[in-house]
Design a protein around this motif. Structure first.
Motif, PDB file in Angstrom:
ATOM      1  N   VAL A 285      30.171-112.143 -11.399  1.00  0.00           N
ATOM      2  CA  VAL A 285      29.445-112.076 -10.126  1.00  0.00           C
ATOM      3  C   VAL A 285      28.106-111.362 -10.301  1.00  0.00           C
ATOM      4  N   VAL A 286      28.113-110.255 -11.045  1.00  0.00           N
ATOM      5  CA  VAL A 286      26.878-109.505 -11.282  1.00  0.00           C
ATOM      6  C   VAL A 286      25.904-110.339 -12.106  1.00  0.00           C
ATOM      7  N   GLY A 287      26.409-110.983 -13.169  1.00  0.00           N
ATOM      8  CA  GLY A 287      25.543-111.826 -14.004  1.00  0.00           C
ATOM      9  C   GLY A 287      24.917-112.958 -13.209  1.00  0.00           C
ATOM     10  N   THR A 288      25.701-113.566 -12.334  1.00  0.00           N
ATOM     11  CA  THR A 288      25.174-114.647 -11.488  1.00  0.00           C
ATOM     12  C   THR A 288      24.108-114.122 -10.540  1.00  0.00           C
ATOM     13  N   ALA A 289      24.311-112.909 -10.001  1.00  0.00           N
ATOM     14  CA  ALA A 289      23.311-112.304  -9.105  1.00  0.00           C
ATOM     15  C   ALA A 289      22.005-112.044  -9.843  1.00  0.00           C
ATOM     16  N   ILE A 290      22.104-111.636 -11.120  1.00  0.00           N
ATOM     17  CA  ILE A 290      20.897-111.398 -11.922  1.00  0.00           C
ATOM     18  C   ILE A 290      20.139-112.711 -12.139  1.00  0.00           C
ATOM     19  N   VAL A 291      20.870-113.755 -12.502  1.00  0.00           N
ATOM     20  CA  VAL A 291      20.244-115.073 -12.698  1.00  0.00           C
ATOM     21  C   VAL A 291      19.558-115.534 -11.425  1.00  0.00           C
ATOM     22  N   ASP A 292      20.248-115.388 -10.305  1.00  0.00           N
ATOM     23  CA  ASP A 292      19.701-115.805  -9.009  1.00  0.00           C
ATOM     24  C   ASP A 292      18.456-115.001  -8.652  1.00  0.00           C
ATOM     25  N   PHE A 293      18.478-113.700  -8.947  1.00  0.00           N
ATOM     26  CA  PHE A 293      17.332-112.837  -8.660  1.00  0.00           C
ATOM     27  C   PHE A 293      16.092-113.289  -9.424  1.00  0.00           C
ATOM     28  N   TYR A 294      16.224-113.470 -10.735  1.00  0.00           N
ATOM     29  CA  TYR A 294      15.073-113.884 -11.542  1.00  0.00           C
ATOM     30  C   TYR A 294      14.573-115.268 -11.135  1.00  0.00           C
ATOM     31  N   GLN A 309      23.067-115.938 -22.000  1.00  0.00           N
ATOM     32  CA  GLN A 309      23.842-114.825 -22.561  1.00  0.00           C
ATOM     33  C   GLN A 309      25.175-114.606 -21.858  1.00  0.00           C
ATOM     34  N   MET A 310      25.357-115.279 -20.709  1.00  0.00           N
ATOM     35  CA  MET A 310      26.588-115.068 -19.943  1.00  0.00           C
ATOM     36  C   MET A 310      27.784-115.638 -20.705  1.00  0.00           C
ATOM     37  N   PRO A 311      28.837-114.830 -20.918  1.00  0.00           N
ATOM     38  CA  PRO A 311      30.021-115.345 -21.632  1.00  0.00           C
ATOM     39  C   PRO A 311      30.749-116.422 -20.837  1.00  0.00           C
ATOM     40  N   VAL A 312      30.730-116.266 -19.520  1.00  0.00           N
ATOM     41  CA  VAL A 312      31.352-117.259 -18.641  1.00  0.00           C
ATOM     42  C   VAL A 312      30.329-117.617 -17.565  1.00  0.00           C
ATOM     43  N   ARG A 313      30.187-118.910 -17.295  1.00  0.00           N
ATOM     44  CA  ARG A 313      29.255-119.344 -16.248  1.00  0.00           C
ATOM     45  C   ARG A 313      30.043-120.104 -15.186  1.00  0.00           C
ATOM     46  N   ASN A 314      29.636-119.916 -13.953  1.00  0.00           N
ATOM     47  CA  ASN A 314      30.279-120.672 -12.878  1.00  0.00           C
ATOM     48  C   ASN A 314      29.242-121.547 -12.184  1.00  0.00           C
ATOM     49  N   VAL A 315      29.690-122.259 -11.195  1.00  0.00           N
ATOM     50  CA  VAL A 315      28.816-123.207 -10.507  1.00  0.00           C
ATOM     51  C   VAL A 315      27.651-122.494  -9.820  1.00  0.00           C
ATOM     52  N   VAL A 316      27.874-121.242  -9.404  1.00  0.00           N
ATOM     53  CA  VAL A 316      26.811-120.494  -8.722  1.00  0.00           C
ATOM     54  C   VAL A 316      25.672-120.190  -9.686  1.00  0.00           C
ATOM     55  N   SER A 317      26.008-119.767 -10.918  1.00  0.00           N
ATOM     56  CA  SER A 317      24.959-119.441 -11.894  1.00  0.00           C
ATOM     57  C   SER A 317      24.185-120.693 -12.301  1.00  0.00           C
ATOM     58  N   TRP A 318      24.880-121.812 -12.499  1.00  0.00           N
ATOM     59  CA  TRP A 318      24.187-123.072 -12.813  1.00  0.00           C
ATOM     60  C   TRP A 318      23.247-123.457 -11.665  1.00  0.00           C
ATOM     61  N   THR A 319      23.747-123.363 -10.452  1.00  0.00           N
ATOM     62  CA  THR A 319      22.944-123.747  -9.281  1.00  0.00           C
ATOM     63  C   THR A 319      21.736-122.834  -9.111  1.00  0.00           C
ATOM     64  N   ALA A 320      21.903-121.550  -9.415  1.00  0.00           N
ATOM     65  CA  ALA A 320      20.787-120.599  -9.294  1.00  0.00           C
ATOM     66  C   ALA A 320      19.626-120.993 -10.207  1.00  0.00           C
TER      67      ALA A 320
END
Length: 901
Positions: A285-294, A309-320
């Motif tokens: 969740v934190v990693g996805t928030a960082i991706v979304d922020f940048y 660098q994220m070990p696990v990615r979810n649909v939110v990080s891809w979408t961000a």
């Protein structure tokens, strides 16, 4: 408990217990732990020992709990121990047997605080929040003192019921009994106030005492950001980092969201550093928030770096990341990443698809749009209303409104408010007001309420006050007036329809005005001739709190300075904005060039123009127009040639400015002006601008200045949709060249086309009446101004009417008309009558008109000369000499006449 200790199990009971143990074993499934029979056996042999074996936390199935309940009832030991009753209560609650838990509670002779807590908890878990609150009140009335768990559960019920007053009463009791600082109670109260939109109350609860509970800190920080108090949330986060407790993985996502919203890039990078320091970087969740922020801050490279660098990615990080590419304008990169998601068989949700559809809103990606549309249909996303709305919006932006309508019709029974509103917005963006209103009526007939999102789009294309007032009434009825965008669009609509008072009243009533609202109102004042009010409003804006003064505001206020020719004020505003920006970039360059050009300071305009890193059409047109208006015709034409040579696109505004400059050449070189005008006309035809209203109107005025009426009519007929300016230019063209009847015919054609005249149009109409001696028609048109079009006649209209009457020889009637005017006549009105007196040789009225003219304009030689000529025509040479001496005494010198020949 004593009863439990002293209880002796007789032989019968032992035998009975053995039977129950056997039946219980038979009921068990293989998945049950092997220890379970041992514990249950202990329960039946010695309940007291069983309750002390730490099995109270163990979960039992509903059936197992019922069996134990049945045993207790058979042995009549239920009421002998409160612990045993609470054990059964807890068992039923954990097994979701809430009705049985209540039955146990109702049979308890003396429930304790734990019993009440359990029953209140069970009612919360079964969503019986009103019963939960009722039991709390009943418990309190019976004299039980709640503990922290009781308060927490009761507050949870109030949150579910949005019962703020109940929550306040609970907090008062908690304060009284010393539980207000408990983290469970405090976080619950903060959550209650936040969910009921009482952020200030939530902050007050949080600030009552210093807090070391991380849950409370997270709740208030997240609540501040959700309630658009982003800076408050970030300030609280900074306080949290300076003390205790330290932020955790639940704190950071909200903070990154605030940094993204405020575009606080450096602050967000600092928070990223804290994430690394506290070892939370690998959290999904934190990693996805960082991706979304940048991504939202436009730093797509950093977003991709973190994403990789994220070990696990979810649909939110891809979408961000996809959304970041779209925001930056890298549409093809967004589509490539989406393709990679499909190849890797990654989860895709509707947010991903809507982001990709946003990327396709580019004419160059029309083919890709169809491909994604097909993929959406194939995968089943097509029937999602959000996706449908995005497709409607996509085709609307691509100019394919027919495809938007097709997608809309495919909804069939799935029509909803959002889809209807999206289609209304699409029609508005395409300029189809009739279709938009037709769809809006259909919505009302079907009992649907339009989204507020489509109201601003409707208001943006409304040019009829009656329709705008209907929308205003609807927003008042539904409460939409308090929406910021709706309020701004409403007062802009009133301003556009000429109702500036209503516009300003709405503006003043807006509770929160942003920079767009201020800039819109400033522009409204400027466009309707109240430029001074616009500058005063800008001054008021500078003292407003939390208002960003940006380039939009600069453009609006500089337009007001240009209109007033306030060069000094324009320079002050230029200085104000220059201090806010880097010296390497000229802030609002086009607006500054326009302001300096219109104020006649061409040196400053040229300096700003030279400093601009990128010359645009507006700045070039402004400078060309500035040169032309200040008499530098050759410089204006040279700049236009340079503009074409440099490869910059020429727009209609630029061409209109050049045509205006060419038209002014008639004072110095008529032949040269005609040749240049014809060359420009040929260039305009090559570019395909001759059918546009603005360029066509400028061509009409240029040919009119050279007296070429045939070319004027030919050019006018080439305009596809003549606007008010085009019609007025053609009417004035006929009127100024003595073709009064043709001018009036053109005016009638204009009315039939649905174009309403303005005050300038009526000046041309009355001029045509005067040149054709149409006195009766002149009176009729003057009355029509007020009656049919609500236009109050000005001094120019009255001067034209005086000319209409006086040219026909009715000089006394003309004088009576002047004296009965509702406004004070100026020198133009009296000068018109004086000129007519000279033509008709009326000494008596001419003398009156001359005296009035000289009184209003003592330094003008025209009045003296006209009166002198009238006297000379009738042989009153002594009077002529007297007038000449008066001119000499007052220092008025007659200008010498000149001629082209």
């Amino acid at each position: 408990m004593k009863a439990f200790i002293c209880h002796h199990v007789d032989l019968k009971a032992s035998v009975y217990a053995t039977r129950l143990v056997s039946s219980l074993v038979l009921l068990q499934t293989p998945s049950l732990p092997s220890a379970r029979p041992q514990n249950q056996s202990n329960f039946f042999t010695d309940p007291y020992q069983f309750l002390n074996e730490s099995t109270k936390s163990q979960s039992y199935t509903f059936q197992e709990t019922k069996i134990m309940h049945a045993h207790v009832l058979k042995t009549k030991s239920l009421h002998s121990s409160i612990e045993l009753s609470n054990f059964l209560l807890r068992g039923y609650c954990k097994a979701s047997g809430f009705d049985y838990a209540l039955k146990v509670f109702d049979t308890m002779p003396q429930p304790d605080i734990s019993s009440w807590n359990l029953v209140i908890t069970s009612q919360n878990q079964s969503s019986r929040y009103a019963d939960s609150w009722g039991n709390f009140c009943r418990m309190h009335s019976l004299g039980f003192y709640p503990n922290e768990f009781t308060y927490g559960n009761a507050i949870s019920a109030c949150i579910a019921l949005n019962f703020v007053n109940g929550g306040k009463l609970l907090y008062s009791l908690a304060l009284k009994h010393g539980f207000s600082l408990d983290g469970y109670v405090r976080s619950g109260m903060i959550d209650l106030f936040l969910k009921c939109y009482s952020f200030n109350d939530a902050l007050r609860v949080f600030s009552d005492e210093s807090c070391g509970n991380v849950v409370c800190w997270n709740a208030i920080i997240s609540g501040a950001i959700k309630h658009n108090k982003d800076y408050v949330g970030l300030n609280l986060f900074q306080q949290m980092c300076r003390g205790s407790p330290l932020p955790n993985r639940f704190t950071f996502p909200s903070v990154f969201g605030a940094c993204a919203k405020l575009q606080e890039l450096e602050l967000g990078r600092g928070v990223h550093g804290l994430v690394v320091k506290y070892g939370e970087e690998d959290d999904l969740v934190v990693g996805t928030a960082i991706v979304d922020f940048y991504a939202k801050c436009g730093q797509v490279d950093e977003a991709i770096n973190k994403f990789s660098q994220m070990p696990v990615r979810n649909v939110v990080s891809w979408t961000a990341v996809i959304a970041g590419f779209v925001q930056k304008g890298e549409f093809k990169s967004a589509l490539r990443l989406f393709k990679e998601m499909i190849i890797l068989n990654q989860e895709i949700n509707n947010y991903t698809v809507t982001s990709v559809l946003s990327a396709c809103a580019n004419p160059l990606l029309f083919r890709e749009s169809f491909q994604i549309h097909c993929w959406i249909y194939k995968t089943g996303f097509y029937w999602d209303p959000t996706i449908k709305n995005s497709l409607i919006n996509l085709y609307s932006k691509l100019g394919a409104i027919e495809l938007s309508e097709q997608v809309f019709k495919d909804m069939k029974d799935g029509m909803n408010t959002s889809t209807y509103s999206t289609m209304v917005t699409a029609f508005c963006q395409d300029g189809k007001l009739k279709k938009a209103f037709s769809l809006l009526k259909k919505m009302f007939l079907e009992g649907l309420t339009p989204d507020l999102s489509c109201i601003p789009s409707l208001l943006s294309i409304i040019n009829l006050l009656e329709l705008g007032e209907q929308i205003h009434c609807y927003t008042l009825k539904t409460g939409g007036l308090f929406n910021h965008l709706v309020g701004c669009s409403l007062f802009t609509m009133y301003s556009k329809c000429g109702c500036l008072n209503e516009s300003y009243e709405l503006f003043k009533q807006m509770p929160d005005k942003d920079h767009v609202s201020w800039a819109s109102m400033i522009s409204g004042f400027t466009e309707h001739g109240y430029a001074y009010h616009a500058t005063e409003l800008f001054r008021e804006m500078l003292f407003a709190i939390d208002v960003i003064v940006d380039e939009t505001t600069l453009t609006a206020v500089l337009a007001a300075c240009s209109s007033l020719r306030f060069l000094k004020a324009g320079k002050e505003i230029h200085g104000f904005f220059s201090k806010r920006e880097d010296n390497t970039y000229v802030y609002g360059g086009s607006s500054l060039v326009n302001m300096y050009s219109r104020c006649g300071d061409l040196k400053s305009a040229n300096r700003v123009f030279d400093m601009m890193p990128c010359k645009d059409q507006l700045s070039c047109s402004s400078l060309i127009s500035g040169y032309a208006q200040n008499g530098y015709i050759k410089e204006s034409l040279h700049l236009f040639v340079d503009l074409i040579s440099s490869g910059l696109e020429v727009d209609s505004f630029t061409i209109s400015s050049v045509l205006g400059a060419v038209g002014d050449l008639n004072n110095s070189d008529v032949g040269k002006g005609i040749r240049i005008g014809i060359q420009l006309h040929a260039h305009i035809q090559k570019l395909g601008f001759e059918s546009t209203a603005s360029v066509g109107s400028s061509l009409v005025m240029m040919y009119s200045k050279y007296g070429n009426l045939d070319s004027c009519l030919k050019v006018f007929n080439q305009i596809i949709k003549p606007d008010l300016i085009s019609w007025t230019a053609m009417i004035n063209c006929y009127a100024q060249h003595g073709k009064g009847l043709e001018a009036l015919k053109m005016f009638e054609h204009m009315k039939k086309s649905g174009t309403e005249p303005d005050s300038v149009t009526f000046v041309g109409v009355l001029t045509a009446c005067s040149h054709s001696g149409l006195v009766k028609e002149g009176y009729s048109y003057l009355k029509s101004m007020v009656k049919d079009y609500r236009i109050e006649p000005g001094k120019r209209h009255y001067a034209c009417m005086v000319d209409v009457i006086a040219r026909s020889g009715s000089l006394k009637e003309a004088e009576r008309f002047i004296r009965n005017m509702p406004i004070e006549p100026d020198s133009l009105v009296w000068g018109t009558l004086l000129a007519a007196c000279k033509v008709h040789g009326d000494m008596e009225i001419g003398k009156i008109a001359a005296e009035k003219f000289i009184e209003l304009n003592p330094s003008e030689d025209g009045g003296y000369v006209s009166l002198s000529n009238i006297c000379a025509d009738v042989g009153q040479w002594e009077q002529v000499l007297k007038i000449r001496n008066e001119m000499k005494d007052t220092g008025v010198v007659k200008e010498p006449g000149w001629s082209y020949i």
